[in-house]
Write a protein that holds these residues in place. Structure first.
Motif, PDB file in Angstrom:
ATOM      1  N   ILE A   5      42.709  15.374  60.899  1.00  0.00           N
ATOM      2  CA  ILE A   5      44.091  15.905  60.774  1.00  0.00           C
ATOM      3  C   ILE A   5      44.286  16.997  61.830  1.00  0.00           C
ATOM      4  N   ASN A   6      43.225  17.785  62.046  1.00  0.00           N
ATOM      5  CA  ASN A   6      43.266  18.850  63.052  1.00  0.00           C
ATOM      6  C   ASN A   6      43.569  18.291  64.444  1.00  0.00           C
ATOM      7  N   LEU A   7      43.132  17.049  64.701  1.00  0.00           N
ATOM      8  CA  LEU A   7      43.402  16.402  65.992  1.00  0.00           C
ATOM      9  C   LEU A   7      44.908  16.312  66.238  1.00  0.00           C
ATOM     10  N   LEU A   8      45.669  15.988  65.195  1.00  0.00           N
ATOM     11  CA  LEU A   8      47.137  15.897  65.328  1.00  0.00           C
ATOM     12  C   LEU A   8      47.709  17.274  65.672  1.00  0.00           C
ATOM     13  N   GLY A   9      47.159  18.307  65.024  1.00  0.00           N
ATOM     14  CA  GLY A   9      47.603  19.674  65.309  1.00  0.00           C
ATOM     15  C   GLY A   9      47.322  20.057  66.756  1.00  0.00           C
ATOM     16  N   LEU A  10      46.119  19.722  67.232  1.00  0.00           N
ATOM     17  CA  LEU A  10      45.742  20.039  68.618  1.00  0.00           C
ATOM     18  C   LEU A  10      46.679  19.345  69.607  1.00  0.00           C
ATOM     19  N   TRP A  11      46.965  18.066  69.338  1.00  0.00           N
ATOM     20  CA  TRP A  11      47.866  17.321  70.228  1.00  0.00           C
ATOM     21  C   TRP A  11      49.263  17.942  70.255  1.00  0.00           C
ATOM     22  N   SER A  12      49.772  18.335  69.069  1.00  0.00           N
ATOM     23  CA  SER A  12      51.143  18.871  69.040  1.00  0.00           C
ATOM     24  C   SER A  12      51.222  20.195  69.796  1.00  0.00           C
ATOM     25  N   ILE A  13      50.197  21.057  69.642  1.00  0.00           N
ATOM     26  CA  ILE A  13      50.200  22.338  70.367  1.00  0.00           C
ATOM     27  C   ILE A  13      50.064  22.092  71.875  1.00  0.00           C
ATOM     28  N   LEU A  14      49.206  21.164  72.254  1.00  0.00           N
ATOM     29  CA  LEU A  14      49.005  20.855  73.679  1.00  0.00           C
ATOM     30  C   LEU A  14      50.307  20.330  74.289  1.00  0.00           C
ATOM     31  N   LEU A  15      50.959  19.416  73.573  1.00  0.00           N
ATOM     32  CA  LEU A  15      52.218  18.846  74.057  1.00  0.00           C
ATOM     33  C   LEU A  15      53.268  19.945  74.232  1.00  0.00           C
ATOM     34  N   CYS A  16      53.376  20.821  73.232  1.00  0.00           N
ATOM     35  CA  CYS A  16      54.338  21.940  73.311  1.00  0.00           C
ATOM     36  C   CYS A  16      54.043  22.822  74.523  1.00  0.00           C
ATOM     37  N   SER A  17      52.752  23.154  74.733  1.00  0.00           N
ATOM     38  CA  SER A  17      52.431  24.100  75.817  1.00  0.00           C
ATOM     39  C   SER A  17      52.653  23.454  77.189  1.00  0.00           C
ATOM     40  N   VAL A  18      52.334  22.150  77.311  1.00  0.00           N
ATOM     41  CA  VAL A  18      52.548  21.475  78.607  1.00  0.00           C
ATOM     42  C   VAL A  18      54.049  21.350  78.873  1.00  0.00           C
ATOM     43  N   PHE A  19      54.816  20.990  77.839  1.00  0.00           N
ATOM     44  CA  PHE A  19      56.271  20.840  78.054  1.00  0.00           C
ATOM     45  C   PHE A  19      56.919  22.199  78.321  1.00  0.00           C
ATOM     46  N   ALA A  20      56.401  23.254  77.677  1.00  0.00           N
ATOM     47  CA  ALA A  20      56.934  24.603  77.943  1.00  0.00           C
ATOM     48  C   ALA A  20      56.699  24.973  79.406  1.00  0.00           C
ATOM     49  N   GLY A  21      55.550  24.564  79.967  1.00  0.00           N
ATOM     50  CA  GLY A  21      55.263  24.805  81.388  1.00  0.00           C
ATOM     51  C   GLY A  21      56.233  24.050  82.286  1.00  0.00           C
ATOM     52  N   MET A  22      56.603  22.829  81.871  1.00  0.00           N
ATOM     53  CA  MET A  22      57.577  22.051  82.650  1.00  0.00           C
ATOM     54  C   MET A  22      58.959  22.720  82.592  1.00  0.00           C
TER      55      MET A  22
END
Length: 613
Positions: A283-300
């Motif tokens: 379940i933690n994997l889903l959390g890691l992916w969502s945070i990673l996606l947010c941080s990469v998109f915030a950089g864009m």
């Protein structure tokens, strides 16, 4: 970005209220668990939550604890300067969870230990355990100092609030709820703080998407600016970020975090069953992916907003890690409370990491450095655990002072994990997977791995890799329409690139081979440490008679411990039942019953006669 860009830095009352609320809720969780668990007097209850936790809160806590302020501030700045290739961490997370759940978790869970370093004494000897414990303490205090300092820097940048006031307030709140509430407080505050982190990211992303005219516009800006440089399969190990450095190097770093780091292991072995523990990882994997996606998109988004006028080159911010807070004040400044939410998000990341670290440090100190050498009652051990939480909280605040002297924050933290985490990962891997490894091999492997890691890591700090290996992407100030001394800012903000190029030729002239060795991607520090430990450890073990060693089955990975074995067994059972394997002869008779029976009888008579003779 005109006039308002320059006054990016005034919190209003609503922002302070949002930020203070986050700190208050975190402290309140600690008080709540201190009150509800007041009758549970053992150190095990304090440090392990009584081993009664369930998968969902533990999985969210696992996500929050290493998704720190560094993720909130440094990942977007990384995408802004170098592109979105860090999105490949998503792949390394998958491999990490599989390896952790199949290799490390079963061994630690069945031993029911509090400190992972207890395993080292059971498998090797006390000296290995002590060395492992001391390395973990050094690594964690260094890391935690950086984690406290980073959001304080962000807060100082966007609000002008006193830097050290911010450092001390974070440290104090964190130390408070760790000391009074123990592991349960740490896990549940992490759950709350993860929510705040995602809310902070979404506030910035939604506002930027509205300003820039939609998601498509943000993505196409990033595409045109070369930020979507995902397909970089260059195998050169000297390149800072490529598909290979991030997936291979990143996997080793994250396995050293999830597989053997006390802060993470302590959480999943406090689950009430091994199924809950495994589930918490996935379940933690889903959390890691969502945070990673947010941080990469915030950089864009950051790039899309500042593509024509880079605040770093113009001197509006003094370090890349201040770009996100600057953007927040720029685009959310007119919405009271939202800048406060973002800064609370950065702080939540910090608090969750620091609290996990303090709790882990207390557990390791009590279990590895106090319990084996003293004979103290459980009640007193519980008080000592709390005292240790307090002591490490103070130490970590002190370390933040050192962190203020360090450079690129993302790289610094990952380097610390690589240099110390890599050799420790090698040591545990040696014990769990190689039954022939003995204590001589383990100690010599660990020391060799550490020496090589430190040599490469310190060399990389002294001789940084040249820009052609890190390849920062172009940034421009052509579209700036305000009258600051842009060129002054330019000359102060950019000396990092030329200086590294000037050191390189000189270095190449004297020691070309070593110059290349030191330019190795910082993500490879961890694999090098791990491989050296396992290699040296195996050779020394075999030479010193390790192949005669008889190791207890519970101390190594058995095939019965893996999910794969049970899945295979289940499938095999299903197939056997379906085919009726035991009745193959009967099936044969049914299918071929209308053949010449006389011929069959003769055949049977012949065999019978031959048997009797």
């Amino acid at each position: 970005m005109s006039g308002d860009s320059q006054v990016a830095g005034s919190f209003v009352a609503a922002d302070y209220v949002v930020f203070a609320l986050m700190l208050l809720v975190s402290a309140a969780v600690g008080v709540y668990y201190a009150w509800t668990d007041r009758r549970q007097r053992s150190s095990g209850d304090f440090l392990m939550g009584g081993r009664r936790l369930t998968a969902l809160p533990v999985s969210l806590s696992l996500t929050a604890s290493f998704m720190s302020a560094i993720t909130v501030l440094s990942n977007p700045a990384e995408v802004y300067r170098y592109g979105a290739s860090i999105g490949f961490y998503g792949l390394s997370y998958v491999v990490t969870m599989l390896v952790t759940s199949e290799v490390f978790l079963p061994v630690f869970y069945k031993l029911a230990i509090t400190s992972t370093y207890e395993y080292l004494e059971l498998r090797f000897n006390r000296a290995t355990r002590l060395l492992g414990t001391l390395l973990f303490i050094v690594q964690t205090i260094l890391y935690t100092g950086i984690v406290i300092y980073t959001p304080a820097l962000a807060l100082n940048q966007v609000t002008g609030l006193d830097l050290w006031g911010a450092v001390i307030s974070t440290g104090v709140v964190c130390t408070f709820y760790c000391t009074v509430g123990g592991l349960k407080a740490v896990v549940w505050t992490d759950v709350f703080q993860l929510g705040v982190m995602i809310a902070g990211f979404l506030a910035v992303i939604v506002r930027c998407v509205m300003l820039q005219g939609g998601v498509v516009s943000v993505v196409s800006d990033s595409q045109r600016g070369g930020r979507l440089n995902l397909w970089d399969f260059d195998t050169n190990p000297l390149r800072r970020h490529t598909f290979w450095t991030i997936t291979v190097g990143g996997t080793f770093i994250w396995i050293s975090v999830y597989g053997i780091n006390q802060a993470q292991v302590q959480r999943y072995i406090s689950c009430k069953s091994i199924t809950h523990a495994r589930l918490s990882l996935y379940i933690n994997l889903l959390g890691l992916w969502s945070i990673l996606l947010c941080s990469v998109f915030a950089g864009m988004c950051l790039y899309s907003v500042y593509k024509h006028c880079d605040p770093w080159k113009t001197g509006l911010v003094s370090a890349p890690d201040q770009l996100m807070p600057y953007l927040v004040m720029d685009v959310l400044g007119d919405y009271p409370g939202l800048p406060g939410l973002f800064v609370a998000a950065a702080y939540s990341g910090s608090l969750s990491t620091v609290s996990s670290s303090i709790n882990a440090l207390a557990a390791v100190t009590v279990e590895d450095l106090i319990k084996p050498y003293t004979n103290i009652s459980e009640k007193r051990l519980s008080w000592i655990s709390k005292g240790m939480s307090l002591l490490f909280g103070v130490l970590c605040i002190g370390m933040a002072g050192l962190a203020s002297l360090m450079g690129g924050i993302l790289q610094a933290t990952i380097s610390i994990f690589g240099i110390i985490g890599g050799p420790l990962l090698g040591l545990f891997t040696l014990g769990i997977i190689c039954p022939c490894a003995n204590s001589k091999g383990a100690l010599s492997g660990l020391i060799s791995g550490l020496v090589v890691s430190l040599w490469v890591g310190i060399g990389a700090q002294i001789y940084p890799p040249p820009p052609e290996m890190s390849r920062p992407l172009s940034l421009t100030t052509e579209g700036c329409n305000f009258t600051t001394t842009g060129f002054n800012g330019n000359s102060t903000a950019l000396p990092t690139q030329p200086s590294s190029t000037t050191t390189s030729p000189a270095l190449n002239g004297t020691k070309p081979l070593l110059a290349d060795w030191y330019s190795l991607s910082y993500l490879y520090f961890s694999p090098i440490g791990t491989i050296v430990v396992v290699g040296v450890g195996l050779i020394v073990s075999v030479v010193t008679g390790g192949w005669k060693l008889k190791v207890e089955s519970r101390l190594t990975l058995m095939k019965e411990d893996t999910t794969l074995y049970h899945v295979f067994k289940f499938l095999k059972g299903t197939v056997t039942r379906r085919r009726g394997k035991l009745d193959l002869e009967k099936d044969r008779e049914k299918k071929f019953g209308n053949t010449n029976s006389a011929f069959c009888d003769v055949e049977l008579d012949l065999t019978k006669s031959s048997v009797s003779s």
